[in-house]
Design an enzyme around this catalytic site. Structure first.
Site, PDB file in Angstrom:
ATOM      1  CD  GLN A  88      43.156  -0.418  87.841  1.00  0.00           C
ATOM      2  OE1 GLN A  88      42.918  -0.960  86.755  1.00  0.00           O
ATOM      3  NE2 GLN A  88      43.124  -1.095  88.989  1.00  0.00           N
ATOM      4  CG  ASN A  89      39.177   3.598  92.115  1.00  0.00           C
ATOM      5  OD1 ASN A  89      38.997   2.658  91.325  1.00  0.00           O
ATOM      6  ND2 ASN A  89      39.386   3.417  93.413  1.00  0.00           N
ATOM      7  CG  HIS A 106      42.278   3.929  84.236  1.00  0.00           C
ATOM      8  ND1 HIS A 106      41.747   2.748  84.703  1.00  0.00           N
ATOM      9  CD2 HIS A 106      43.407   3.598  83.553  1.00  0.00           C
ATOM     10  CE1 HIS A 106      42.527   1.739  84.302  1.00  0.00           C
ATOM     11  NE2 HIS A 106      43.539   2.225  83.615  1.00  0.00           N
ATOM     12  N   GLY A 172      41.738  -3.928  95.875  1.00  0.00           N
ATOM     13  CA  GLY A 172      40.401  -3.784  95.288  1.00  0.00           C
ATOM     14  C   GLY A 172      40.388  -3.666  93.789  1.00  0.00           C
ATOM     15  CB  THR A 173      42.345  -3.635  91.053  1.00  0.00           C
ATOM     16  OG1 THR A 173      42.241  -3.648  89.626  1.00  0.00           O
ATOM     17  CG2 THR A 173      43.711  -4.150  91.477  1.00  0.00           C
ATOM     18  CB  SER A 174      38.804  -7.568  88.910  1.00  0.00           C
ATOM     19  OG  SER A 174      38.864  -6.724  87.760  1.00  0.00           O
ATOM     20  CG  ASN A 198      40.212  -8.297  95.555  1.00  0.00           C
ATOM     21  OD1 ASN A 198      39.025  -8.471  95.753  1.00  0.00           O
ATOM     22  ND2 ASN A 198      40.682  -7.827  94.395  1.00  0.00           N
ATOM     23  CD  GLU A 200      35.894 -12.374  93.920  1.00  0.00           C
ATOM     24  OE1 GLU A 200      35.095 -13.167  94.463  1.00  0.00           O
ATOM     25  OE2 GLU A 200      35.648 -11.739  92.869  1.00  0.00           O
ATOM     26  CB  ALA A 216      39.114  -2.172 101.225  1.00  0.00           C
TER      27      ALA A 216
HETATM   28  C1  BV8 Z   1      45.827   0.780  76.618  1.00  0.00           C
HETATM   29  C2  BV8 Z   1      37.548   4.288  82.318  1.00  0.00           C
HETATM   30  C3  BV8 Z   1      47.295   1.005  74.813  1.00  0.00           C
HETATM   31  C4  BV8 Z   1      37.397   5.028  83.555  1.00  0.00           C
HETATM   32  C5  BV8 Z   1      38.614   2.157  82.169  1.00  0.00           C
HETATM   33  C6  BV8 Z   1      47.636  -5.772  77.225  1.00  0.00           C
HETATM   34  C7  BV8 Z   1      48.455  -4.659  77.374  1.00  0.00           C
HETATM   35  C8  BV8 Z   1      47.953  -3.373  77.172  1.00  0.00           C
HETATM   36  C9  BV8 Z   1      46.599  -3.184  76.841  1.00  0.00           C
HETATM   37  C10 BV8 Z   1      45.787  -4.284  76.706  1.00  0.00           C
HETATM   38  C11 BV8 Z   1      46.285  -5.565  76.887  1.00  0.00           C
HETATM   39  N1  BV8 Z   1      45.266  -6.441  76.686  1.00  0.00           N
HETATM   40  C12 BV8 Z   1      44.141  -5.750  76.405  1.00  0.00           C
HETATM   41  C13 BV8 Z   1      44.421  -4.440  76.380  1.00  0.00           C
HETATM   42  C14 BV8 Z   1      43.459  -3.364  76.086  1.00  0.00           C
HETATM   43  C15 BV8 Z   1      42.707  -2.876  77.317  1.00  0.00           C
HETATM   44  C16 BV8 Z   1      42.403  -3.952  78.311  1.00  0.00           C
HETATM   45  O1  BV8 Z   1      43.118  -4.120  79.292  1.00  0.00           O
HETATM   46  N2  BV8 Z   1      41.321  -4.670  78.079  1.00  0.00           N
HETATM   47  C17 BV8 Z   1      40.926  -5.703  78.993  1.00  0.00           C
HETATM   48  C18 BV8 Z   1      39.429  -5.579  79.278  1.00  0.00           C
HETATM   49  C19 BV8 Z   1      41.321  -7.043  78.407  1.00  0.00           C
HETATM   50  N3  BV8 Z   1      43.455  -1.821  77.965  1.00  0.00           N
HETATM   51  C20 BV8 Z   1      43.322  -0.559  77.486  1.00  0.00           C
HETATM   52  O2  BV8 Z   1      42.655  -0.263  76.518  1.00  0.00           O
HETATM   53  C21 BV8 Z   1      44.089   0.533  78.225  1.00  0.00           C
HETATM   54  N4  BV8 Z   1      44.804   1.293  77.250  1.00  0.00           N
HETATM   55  O3  BV8 Z   1      46.272  -0.299  76.839  1.00  0.00           O
HETATM   56  O4  BV8 Z   1      46.324   1.600  75.664  1.00  0.00           O
HETATM   57  C22 BV8 Z   1      47.876   2.076  73.990  1.00  0.00           C
HETATM   58  C23 BV8 Z   1      49.190   1.920  73.617  1.00  0.00           C
HETATM   59  C24 BV8 Z   1      49.759   2.905  72.837  1.00  0.00           C
HETATM   60  C25 BV8 Z   1      49.013   4.014  72.467  1.00  0.00           C
HETATM   61  C26 BV8 Z   1      47.687   4.155  72.858  1.00  0.00           C
HETATM   62  C27 BV8 Z   1      47.114   3.168  73.623  1.00  0.00           C
HETATM   63  C28 BV8 Z   1      43.150   1.538  78.902  1.00  0.00           C
HETATM   64  C29 BV8 Z   1      42.547   0.936  80.119  1.00  0.00           C
HETATM   65  C30 BV8 Z   1      41.658   1.978  80.830  1.00  0.00           C
HETATM   66  C31 BV8 Z   1      40.256   1.784  80.406  1.00  0.00           C
HETATM   67  N5  BV8 Z   1      39.361   2.620  81.212  1.00  0.00           N
HETATM   68  N6  BV8 Z   1      37.626   2.891  82.660  1.00  0.00           N
HETATM   69  C32 BV8 Z   1      36.050   4.777  84.138  1.00  0.00           C
HETATM   70  O5  BV8 Z   1      35.073   4.730  83.384  1.00  0.00           O
HETATM   71  O6  BV8 Z   1      36.014   4.638  85.355  1.00  0.00           O
HETATM   72  S1  BV8 Z   1      38.873   0.600  82.773  1.00  0.00           S
HETATM   73  C33 BV8 Z   1      37.877   0.290  84.119  1.00  0.00           C
HETATM   74  O7  BV8 Z   1      38.276  -0.996  84.636  1.00  0.00           O
HETATM   75  C34 BV8 Z   1      38.096   1.252  85.251  1.00  0.00           C
HETATM   76  O8  BV8 Z   1      38.974   2.304  84.970  1.00  0.00           O
HETATM   77  C35 BV8 Z   1      38.701   0.408  86.320  1.00  0.00           C
HETATM   78  O9  BV8 Z   1      39.708   1.092  86.914  1.00  0.00           O
HETATM   79  C36 BV8 Z   1      39.270  -0.719  85.556  1.00  0.00           C
HETATM   80  C37 BV8 Z   1      39.594  -1.938  86.391  1.00  0.00           C
HETATM   81  O10 BV8 Z   1      38.458  -2.289  87.158  1.00  0.00           O
HETATM   82  P1  BV8 Z   1      38.659  -2.510  88.731  1.00  0.00           P
HETATM   83  O11 BV8 Z   1      39.044  -1.220  89.347  1.00  0.00           O
HETATM   84  O12 BV8 Z   1      39.584  -3.667  88.948  1.00  0.00           O
HETATM   85  O13 BV8 Z   1      37.189  -2.854  89.183  1.00  0.00           O
HETATM   86  P2  BV8 Z   1      36.432  -4.247  89.056  1.00  0.00           P
HETATM   87  O14 BV8 Z   1      34.980  -3.977  89.259  1.00  0.00           O
HETATM   88  O15 BV8 Z   1      36.887  -4.972  87.841  1.00  0.00           O
HETATM   89  O16 BV8 Z   1      36.982  -5.076  90.310  1.00  0.00           O
HETATM   90  C38 BV8 Z   1      36.691  -4.640  91.624  1.00  0.00           C
HETATM   91  C39 BV8 Z   1      37.548  -5.463  92.565  1.00  0.00           C
HETATM   92  O17 BV8 Z   1      37.322  -5.003  93.894  1.00  0.00           O
HETATM   93  C40 BV8 Z   1      37.190  -6.938  92.551  1.00  0.00           C
HETATM   94  O18 BV8 Z   1      38.384  -7.709  92.550  1.00  0.00           O
HETATM   95  C41 BV8 Z   1      36.437  -7.135  93.883  1.00  0.00           C
HETATM   96  O19 BV8 Z   1      36.670  -8.430  94.427  1.00  0.00           O
HETATM   97  C42 BV8 Z   1      37.078  -6.080  94.739  1.00  0.00           C
HETATM   98  N7  BV8 Z   1      36.205  -5.575  95.824  1.00  0.00           N
HETATM   99  C43 BV8 Z   1      34.876  -5.298  95.768  1.00  0.00           C
HETATM  100  N8  BV8 Z   1      34.467  -4.827  96.968  1.00  0.00           N
HETATM  101  C44 BV8 Z   1      35.561  -4.801  97.788  1.00  0.00           C
HETATM  102  C45 BV8 Z   1      36.672  -5.276  97.060  1.00  0.00           C
HETATM  103  N9  BV8 Z   1      37.889  -5.397  97.601  1.00  0.00           N
HETATM  104  C46 BV8 Z   1      38.029  -5.034  98.897  1.00  0.00           C
HETATM  105  N10 BV8 Z   1      37.006  -4.562  99.661  1.00  0.00           N
HETATM  106  C47 BV8 Z   1      35.773  -4.437  99.143  1.00  0.00           C
HETATM  107  N11 BV8 Z   1      34.777  -3.978  99.913  1.00  0.00           N
END
Ligand code: BV8
Length: 231
Positions: A88-89, A106, A172-174, A198, A200, A216
Protein backbone atom coordinates in the site's frame (compact mmCIF):
# COMPACT_ATOMS: atom_id res chain seq x y z
CA UNK A 1 7.90 -24.62 -1.32
CA UNK A 2 4.93 -22.37 -0.41
CA UNK A 3 3.43 -19.59 -2.53
CA UNK A 4 3.55 -16.50 -0.33
CA UNK A 5 1.61 -13.23 -0.63
CA UNK A 6 2.72 -10.36 1.60
CA UNK A 7 0.70 -7.16 2.11
CA UNK A 8 2.75 -4.28 3.49
CA UNK A 9 1.69 -0.91 4.89
CA UNK A 10 3.29 2.22 6.27
CA UNK A 11 4.64 0.35 9.33
CA UNK A 12 7.31 -1.45 7.30
CA UNK A 13 8.82 1.92 6.31
CA UNK A 14 8.44 3.55 9.75
CA UNK A 15 11.94 2.55 10.90
CA UNK A 16 13.30 4.05 7.67
CA UNK A 17 12.01 7.37 8.99
CA UNK A 18 8.90 7.63 6.77
CA UNK A 19 5.78 8.78 8.63
CA UNK A 20 2.84 6.42 8.98
CA UNK A 21 -0.73 7.62 8.48
CA UNK A 22 -2.56 6.97 11.70
CA UNK A 23 0.02 7.45 14.44
CA UNK A 24 -0.72 10.44 16.68
CA UNK A 25 1.91 12.47 14.84
CA UNK A 26 1.17 10.75 11.50
CA UNK A 27 0.27 12.15 8.13
CA UNK A 28 -3.46 12.18 8.75
CA UNK A 29 -2.95 14.09 12.01
CA UNK A 30 -1.37 16.89 9.98
CA UNK A 31 -3.69 16.86 6.99
CA UNK A 32 -7.36 16.19 6.44
CA UNK A 33 -7.68 13.07 4.27
CA UNK A 34 -10.49 14.74 2.36
CA UNK A 35 -8.17 17.57 1.37
CA UNK A 36 -5.07 15.67 0.25
CA UNK A 37 -6.06 12.07 -0.65
CA UNK A 38 -9.29 12.38 -2.63
CA UNK A 39 -10.01 13.44 -6.25
CA UNK A 40 -12.35 16.09 -4.86
CA UNK A 41 -9.54 17.52 -2.72
CA UNK A 42 -7.27 17.61 -5.78
CA UNK A 43 -9.93 19.36 -7.86
CA UNK A 44 -10.52 21.87 -5.06
CA UNK A 45 -6.88 22.74 -4.38
CA UNK A 46 -4.37 21.07 -6.73
CA UNK A 47 -1.43 23.04 -5.32
CA UNK A 48 -2.10 21.77 -1.77
CA UNK A 49 -2.23 18.16 -2.97
CA UNK A 50 0.74 18.41 -5.33
CA UNK A 51 2.83 19.98 -2.55
CA UNK A 52 1.71 17.29 -0.06
CA UNK A 53 3.07 14.65 -2.42
CA UNK A 54 6.18 16.71 -3.29
CA UNK A 55 7.07 16.70 0.43
CA UNK A 56 6.48 12.94 0.68
CA UNK A 57 8.49 12.26 -2.48
CA UNK A 58 11.41 14.22 -0.98
CA UNK A 59 11.18 12.33 2.34
CA UNK A 60 10.91 8.96 0.59
CA UNK A 61 13.93 9.70 -1.64
CA UNK A 62 16.00 10.54 1.47
CA UNK A 63 15.01 7.32 3.25
CA UNK A 64 16.83 3.98 2.99
CA UNK A 65 15.35 0.47 2.94
CA UNK A 66 15.55 -1.23 6.35
CA UNK A 67 16.14 -4.84 7.48
CA UNK A 68 12.46 -5.69 6.95
CA UNK A 69 12.48 -4.63 3.27
CA UNK A 70 15.77 -6.48 2.81
CA UNK A 71 14.40 -9.66 4.42
CA UNK A 72 11.44 -9.72 2.00
CA UNK A 73 13.82 -9.34 -0.95
CA UNK A 74 15.86 -12.24 0.43
CA UNK A 75 12.71 -14.34 0.74
CA UNK A 76 11.83 -13.68 -2.93
CA UNK A 77 15.36 -14.72 -3.97
CA UNK A 78 15.55 -17.96 -1.96
CA UNK A 79 11.96 -19.22 -1.71
CA UNK A 80 11.28 -21.78 -4.46
CA UNK A 81 7.54 -20.93 -4.54
CA UNK A 82 6.22 -17.54 -5.69
CA UNK A 83 6.69 -14.55 -3.38
CA UNK A 84 4.51 -11.53 -4.23
CA UNK A 85 4.72 -8.29 -2.24
CA UNK A 86 1.54 -6.18 -2.50
CA UNK A 87 2.34 -2.82 -0.96
CA UNK A 88 0.00 0.00 0.00
CA UNK A 89 3.11 2.17 0.31
CA UNK A 90 3.99 4.71 -2.33
CA UNK A 91 7.72 4.87 -1.44
CA UNK A 92 10.25 2.80 -3.45
CA UNK A 93 11.95 1.05 -0.52
CA UNK A 94 10.88 -2.47 -1.52
CA UNK A 95 12.37 -2.16 -5.02
CA UNK A 96 15.48 -0.44 -3.65
CA UNK A 97 15.91 -3.43 -1.27
CA UNK A 98 15.74 -5.79 -4.27
CA UNK A 99 12.10 -6.97 -4.40
CA UNK A 100 11.02 -7.40 -8.03
CA UNK A 101 7.71 -9.29 -7.80
CA UNK A 102 5.92 -6.25 -6.40
CA UNK A 103 2.59 -4.45 -6.86
CA UNK A 104 2.05 -0.86 -5.70
CA UNK A 105 -1.73 -1.10 -5.26
CA UNK A 106 -2.04 2.54 -4.15
CA UNK A 107 0.35 3.97 -6.73
CA UNK A 108 3.86 5.42 -6.38
CA UNK A 109 5.45 8.78 -5.68
CA UNK A 110 7.98 8.20 -8.47
CA UNK A 111 5.53 8.28 -11.37
CA UNK A 112 3.24 11.02 -12.67
CA UNK A 113 -0.06 10.29 -14.40
CA UNK A 114 -1.92 12.26 -17.07
CA UNK A 115 -5.57 12.60 -16.03
CA UNK A 116 -6.46 13.30 -19.66
CA UNK A 117 -4.81 10.45 -21.58
CA UNK A 118 -3.58 8.02 -18.91
CA UNK A 119 0.10 8.36 -19.91
CA UNK A 120 2.65 7.74 -17.09
CA UNK A 121 6.17 9.12 -16.82
CA UNK A 122 8.84 9.46 -14.12
CA UNK A 123 7.70 12.18 -11.72
CA UNK A 124 10.02 15.17 -11.31
CA UNK A 125 11.21 15.85 -7.76
CA UNK A 126 8.68 18.67 -7.60
CA UNK A 127 5.44 18.46 -9.56
CA UNK A 128 3.42 21.61 -10.17
CA UNK A 129 -0.34 21.92 -10.78
CA UNK A 130 -1.22 21.87 -14.50
CA UNK A 131 2.16 20.41 -15.50
CA UNK A 132 1.76 19.38 -19.11
CA UNK A 133 1.63 15.72 -20.12
CA UNK A 134 4.70 14.87 -22.24
CA UNK A 135 2.46 12.71 -24.46
CA UNK A 136 -0.74 14.66 -25.10
CA UNK A 137 0.44 18.08 -23.83
CA UNK A 138 -2.73 18.58 -21.79
CA UNK A 139 -2.15 20.52 -18.52
CA UNK A 140 -3.51 17.46 -16.66
CA UNK A 141 -0.59 15.95 -14.72
CA UNK A 142 -1.42 14.46 -11.30
CA UNK A 143 0.42 12.31 -8.77
CA UNK A 144 0.11 8.61 -9.74
CA UNK A 145 -1.58 7.87 -6.41
CA UNK A 146 -4.82 5.95 -5.74
CA UNK A 147 -6.99 8.30 -3.69
CA UNK A 148 -10.05 7.38 -1.63
CA UNK A 149 -12.91 6.45 -3.93
CA UNK A 150 -10.51 5.40 -6.71
CA UNK A 151 -9.90 1.79 -7.73
CA UNK A 152 -6.60 0.36 -6.46
CA UNK A 153 -4.25 -0.97 -9.16
CA UNK A 154 -3.90 -4.59 -10.36
CA UNK A 155 -6.72 -5.97 -8.24
CA UNK A 156 -7.28 -8.96 -10.58
CA UNK A 157 -3.64 -10.00 -10.26
CA UNK A 158 -3.83 -9.59 -6.47
CA UNK A 159 -6.97 -11.68 -6.08
CA UNK A 160 -5.50 -14.37 -8.34
CA UNK A 161 -2.38 -14.54 -6.14
CA UNK A 162 -4.50 -14.65 -2.96
CA UNK A 163 -6.50 -17.58 -4.39
CA UNK A 164 -3.23 -19.53 -4.83
CA UNK A 165 -1.50 -18.48 -1.60
CA UNK A 166 -0.25 -21.06 0.91
CA UNK A 167 0.88 -18.28 3.26
CA UNK A 168 -0.49 -14.71 3.59
CA UNK A 169 1.27 -12.14 5.75
CA UNK A 170 0.22 -8.57 6.54
CA UNK A 171 3.10 -6.42 7.74
CA UNK A 172 2.79 -2.93 9.28
CA UNK A 173 -0.76 -2.12 8.26
CA UNK A 174 -3.58 -1.01 10.54
CA UNK A 175 -6.39 -2.72 8.65
CA UNK A 176 -8.31 0.56 8.22
CA UNK A 177 -8.41 0.74 4.44
CA UNK A 178 -10.27 -1.51 2.03
CA UNK A 179 -10.00 -3.48 -0.18
CA UNK A 180 -6.50 -4.22 1.29
CA UNK A 181 -7.89 -4.93 4.78
CA UNK A 182 -10.11 -7.62 3.24
CA UNK A 183 -7.20 -9.61 1.76
CA UNK A 184 -6.74 -11.76 4.87
CA UNK A 185 -10.32 -13.05 4.52
CA UNK A 186 -9.70 -13.85 0.83
CA UNK A 187 -6.49 -15.73 1.64
CA UNK A 188 -8.10 -17.65 4.50
CA UNK A 189 -10.97 -18.65 2.19
CA UNK A 190 -8.36 -20.09 -0.18
CA UNK A 191 -6.89 -22.13 2.69
CA UNK A 192 -3.76 -20.04 3.31
CA UNK A 193 -2.04 -19.85 6.67
CA UNK A 194 -2.26 -16.20 7.74
CA UNK A 195 0.13 -14.18 9.92
CA UNK A 196 -0.02 -10.56 11.08
CA UNK A 197 3.30 -8.84 11.81
CA UNK A 198 2.85 -5.48 13.53
CA UNK A 199 3.62 -3.41 16.62
CA UNK A 200 0.08 -4.06 17.82
CA UNK A 201 -2.94 -6.00 16.59
CA UNK A 202 -4.68 -4.33 13.65
CA UNK A 203 -8.40 -3.78 13.18
CA UNK A 204 -8.55 -7.17 11.43
CA UNK A 205 -6.01 -8.85 13.72
CA UNK A 206 -8.53 -11.40 14.98
CA UNK A 207 -8.80 -12.84 11.45
CA UNK A 208 -5.19 -14.06 11.42
CA UNK A 209 -4.04 -17.55 12.48
CA UNK A 210 -0.85 -16.13 14.00
CA UNK A 211 0.36 -12.73 15.18
CA UNK A 212 3.97 -11.60 15.72
CA UNK A 213 4.34 -8.32 17.60
CA UNK A 214 7.42 -6.12 17.57
CA UNK A 215 9.29 -3.71 15.30
CA UNK A 216 9.41 -4.91 11.70
CA UNK A 217 13.21 -4.70 11.52
CA UNK A 218 13.30 -7.52 14.11
CA UNK A 219 10.10 -9.50 13.46
CA UNK A 220 10.31 -9.67 9.65
CA UNK A 221 13.89 -11.02 9.40
CA UNK A 222 13.05 -13.55 12.14
CA UNK A 223 9.94 -14.69 10.24
CA UNK A 224 11.84 -14.91 6.91
CA UNK A 225 14.73 -16.86 8.46
CA UNK A 226 12.27 -19.38 9.95
CA UNK A 227 10.46 -19.75 6.60
CA UNK A 228 13.72 -20.35 4.72
CA UNK A 229 15.01 -22.80 7.35
CA UNK A 230 11.70 -24.70 7.15
CA UNK A 231 12.04 -24.94 3.37
C1 BV8 B 1 -11.95 1.85 -3.33
C2 BV8 B 1 -3.07 7.21 -0.94
C3 BV8 B 1 -13.77 1.44 -4.74
C4 BV8 B 1 -1.65 6.95 -1.07
C5 BV8 B 1 -4.55 5.88 0.38
C6 BV8 B 1 -15.18 -1.47 1.69
C7 BV8 B 1 -14.77 -1.99 0.47
C8 BV8 B 1 -14.16 -1.18 -0.49
C9 BV8 B 1 -13.93 0.18 -0.21
C10 BV8 B 1 -14.33 0.70 1.00
C11 BV8 B 1 -14.95 -0.10 1.94
N1 BV8 B 1 -15.23 0.67 3.02
C12 BV8 B 1 -14.79 1.92 2.79
C13 BV8 B 1 -14.26 1.99 1.57
C14 BV8 B 1 -13.69 3.19 0.94
C15 BV8 B 1 -12.21 3.40 1.27
C16 BV8 B 1 -11.83 2.97 2.65
O1 BV8 B 1 -11.32 1.87 2.85
N2 BV8 B 1 -12.04 3.85 3.61
C17 BV8 B 1 -11.67 3.54 4.96
C18 BV8 B 1 -10.93 4.73 5.57
C19 BV8 B 1 -12.92 3.16 5.73
N3 BV8 B 1 -11.39 2.70 0.30
C20 BV8 B 1 -11.13 3.31 -0.88
O2 BV8 B 1 -11.58 4.39 -1.20
C21 BV8 B 1 -10.23 2.56 -1.85
N4 BV8 B 1 -10.88 2.56 -3.12
O3 BV8 B 1 -12.43 1.12 -2.52
O4 BV8 B 1 -12.49 2.03 -4.56
C22 BV8 B 1 -14.10 1.56 -6.17
C23 BV8 B 1 -14.88 0.56 -6.70
C24 BV8 B 1 -15.21 0.64 -8.04
C25 BV8 B 1 -14.75 1.70 -8.80
C26 BV8 B 1 -13.96 2.70 -8.25
C27 BV8 B 1 -13.64 2.63 -6.92
C28 BV8 B 1 -8.90 3.30 -2.08
C29 BV8 B 1 -8.01 3.13 -0.90
C30 BV8 B 1 -6.66 3.81 -1.17
C31 BV8 B 1 -6.67 5.17 -0.59
N5 BV8 B 1 -5.34 5.77 -0.65
N6 BV8 B 1 -3.49 6.68 0.33
C32 BV8 B 1 -0.89 7.79 -0.11
O5 BV8 B 1 -1.24 8.97 0.06
O6 BV8 B 1 0.05 7.24 0.45
S1 BV8 B 1 -4.89 5.03 1.80
C33 BV8 B 1 -3.64 5.21 2.94
O7 BV8 B 1 -3.96 4.34 4.04
C34 BV8 B 1 -2.31 4.73 2.43
O8 BV8 B 1 -2.29 4.34 1.09
C35 BV8 B 1 -2.02 3.53 3.28
O9 BV8 B 1 -1.51 2.55 2.50
C36 BV8 B 1 -3.37 3.13 3.73
C37 BV8 B 1 -3.37 2.20 4.92
O10 BV8 B 1 -2.57 2.76 5.95
P1 BV8 B 1 -1.45 1.82 6.60
O11 BV8 B 1 -0.43 1.50 5.57
O12 BV8 B 1 -2.11 0.67 7.28
O13 BV8 B 1 -0.80 2.81 7.65
P2 BV8 B 1 -1.35 3.21 9.08
O14 BV8 B 1 -0.62 4.43 9.51
O15 BV8 B 1 -2.84 3.20 9.09
O16 BV8 B 1 -0.89 1.98 10.00
C38 BV8 B 1 0.48 1.73 10.21
C39 BV8 B 1 0.60 0.38 10.89
O17 BV8 B 1 1.98 0.08 11.06
C40 BV8 B 1 -0.02 0.37 12.28
O18 BV8 B 1 -0.76 -0.84 12.45
C41 BV8 B 1 1.20 0.37 13.22
O19 BV8 B 1 0.95 -0.37 14.41
C42 BV8 B 1 2.22 -0.33 12.37
N7 BV8 B 1 3.62 0.05 12.67
C43 BV8 B 1 4.11 1.28 12.96
N8 BV8 B 1 5.45 1.20 13.15
C44 BV8 B 1 5.80 -0.11 12.97
C45 BV8 B 1 4.64 -0.85 12.67
N9 BV8 B 1 4.66 -2.17 12.47
C46 BV8 B 1 5.86 -2.79 12.56
N10 BV8 B 1 7.02 -2.15 12.84
C47 BV8 B 1 7.03 -0.82 13.05
N11 BV8 B 1 8.18 -0.20 13.34
Amino acid sequence: MPNIVILTGAGISAESGIETFRADTGLWAQHDVEDVATPEGFARDPALVVNFYNARRKAAAAAAPNAAHEALARLETHNVGDVLVVTQNVDALHERAGSTNLIHMHGTLDTALCAACGHRWPAPAEMAPADRCPDCAAPAARPDIVWFGEMPYQMDRIFDALSRADIFAAIGTSGNVYPAAGFVAEAARAGAQTVEINLERSLVGSQFDEVRLGPATRTVPEWVDQLLERG
